[in-house]
Design an enzyme around this catalytic site. Structure first.
Site, mmCIF file in Angstrom:
data_model
loop_
_atom_site.group_PDB
_atom_site.id
_atom_site.type_symbol
_atom_site.label_atom_id
_atom_site.label_comp_id
_atom_site.label_asym_id
_atom_site.label_seq_id
_atom_site.Cartn_x
_atom_site.Cartn_y
_atom_site.Cartn_z
ATOM 1 N N SER A 132 -14.324 76.811 -67.716
ATOM 2 C CA SER A 132 -13.878 77.891 -67.230
ATOM 3 C C SER A 132 -14.206 79.238 -67.130
ATOM 4 O O SER A 132 -13.679 80.099 -66.338
ATOM 5 C CB SER A 132 -12.771 78.223 -68.920
ATOM 6 O OG SER A 132 -13.496 79.178 -69.132
ATOM 7 N N LYS A 151 -10.567 85.627 -74.890
ATOM 8 C CA LYS A 151 -11.334 85.911 -73.791
ATOM 9 C C LYS A 151 -11.286 87.466 -73.277
ATOM 10 O O LYS A 151 -12.046 88.257 -73.105
ATOM 11 C CB LYS A 151 -11.377 85.517 -72.407
ATOM 12 C CG LYS A 151 -12.173 83.807 -73.322
ATOM 13 C CD LYS A 151 -11.869 82.658 -71.944
ATOM 14 C CE LYS A 151 -12.941 81.847 -71.974
ATOM 15 N NZ LYS A 151 -12.145 80.421 -71.412
#
Length: 349
Positions: A241, A286
């Protein structure tokens, strides 16, 4: 005297039961279950992880990758997750896909290594700088139960030779192996993800498609060779990611462009060979960690769909609203979108 003893014994029994219940409750709360808890992780500055040889980025601001924290859940964690909208419980199958912990970690190391490699490729391509794609062999992504190498190979190993022969692509290797005879002896050479080299002997088997093989699912392992050299040290962080953010950091160092303009820029998203930015998991966590660390901007993949579950951008916007953060959420579909925003401040629709 007898009544006094009976009362004393009754108290002892009562307190013993209370203590037993408390002990059982504590054990139940702390004993790990088969579920996993995912919560916001850390926000890590990329300038400390990435170094383009001979280059020094002196512009203000930072690029950050963002992480989630995953732990095997106990009952206490599962209760906690119900009171924290940024905590999610996953089953073992959902989290690991049936892999054991060692295999799961190896696969995440493979994804991180691939993300870094693709980021270097994309950054040099964007900067119009020379690079070379070097074929190193094939990554082992899965090992069949009937493979004679199932107790020798590991996931994320790179097979570099078959019977002493080296190849220029996975297609060449598959073509060679398919022409061999089932049951014949075969020796493969392979490199572990830690760099150690190994050699093992087994037998060719018949695959489900009827062809001859060694019983592995595979993908090309290519390495990008560049001048100047790029070094990336992400420590124990795994997964794909951070690909987009690695690309932006490398490109920034390589070109010397002031992309950040003093801003603290966090983000997430995979980087693909065609320059597209792929969806990731745990985007709400996140956003939470980036906001907590004071990021000004959060760059996130936009799949174009209208559902939070399939569009990181929509999920990120929802998380930002819940946090009441002033951090800007920037949607991108390609690495060009990200660069356009950083250079012009405009979002491409």
């Amino acid at each position: 005297m007898k009544k006094a003893n009976n009362k004393k014994q009754s108290k002892i029994i009562k307190w013993s039961l209370v203590i037993a219940v408390v002990v059982i409750a504590v054990i139940a709360l702390i004993y790990p279950t088969s579920y996993y808890l995912e919560v916001p992780g850390t926000t890590e500055p990329l300038g400390k992880m990435v170094q383009v040889e001979g280059k020094k980025d002196e512009h203000k601001g930072d690029f950050f990758l963002t992480t989630v924290q995953i732990a095997q859940a106990n009952v206490a964690m599962m209760i906690y997750s119900h009171f924290n909208s940024f905590a999610t419980i996953y089953s073992e199958q959902q989290m690991t896909g049936g892999l054991n912990s060692e295999q799961f970690n190896l696969v995440n190391q493979f994804y991180m290594q691939t993300a870094q490699n693709t980021a270097v490729y994309q950054a040099f391509k964007l900067a119009d700088k020379p690079y070379e794609l070097k074929y190193d062999g094939v990554y082992v992504l899965q090992i069949a139960k009937n493979s004679t190498f199932k107790n020798k190979l590991q996931l994320a190993d790179t097979v570099t030779a078959v019977n002493g022969q080296h190849f220029k692509s996975s297609t060449e290797m598959i073509d060679y192996v398919s022409k061999q005879k089932v049951g014949d002896s075969v020796t493969i050479e392979y490199t572990r993800i830690d760099g150690s080299k190994h050699k093992s002997t087994g037998k060719y088997i018949k695959l489900e498609n009827g062809k001859t093989g060694i019983g592995i699912s595979l993908t090309d392992h290519t390495e990008v060779v560049t001048n100047p050299k790029v070094t990336i040290n992400a420590g124990s962080i795994g997964g794909p990611s951070a690909g987009m953010m690695f690309t932006l950091e490398i490109y920034s160092q390589l070109t010397g462009k002031n992309l950040r303009q003093g801003r603290e820029i966090a983000g997430t998203g995979t980087i693909e060979h065609d320059g597209s930015i792929g969806q990731i998991g745990g985007v709400d966590k996140k956003v939470a960690t980036a906001s907590k660390e004071g990021a000004d901007v959060f760059i996130v993949p936009d799949s174009g769909t209208k559902k939070n579950s399939s569009n990181n951008y929509l999920a990120a916007k929802a998380a930002a609203k819940k946090l009441n953060t002033k951090m800007k959420i920037i949607p991108v579909k390609t690495i060009h979108d990200a660069l356009d925003y950083l250079e012009t401040g405009k979002i491409n629709d």
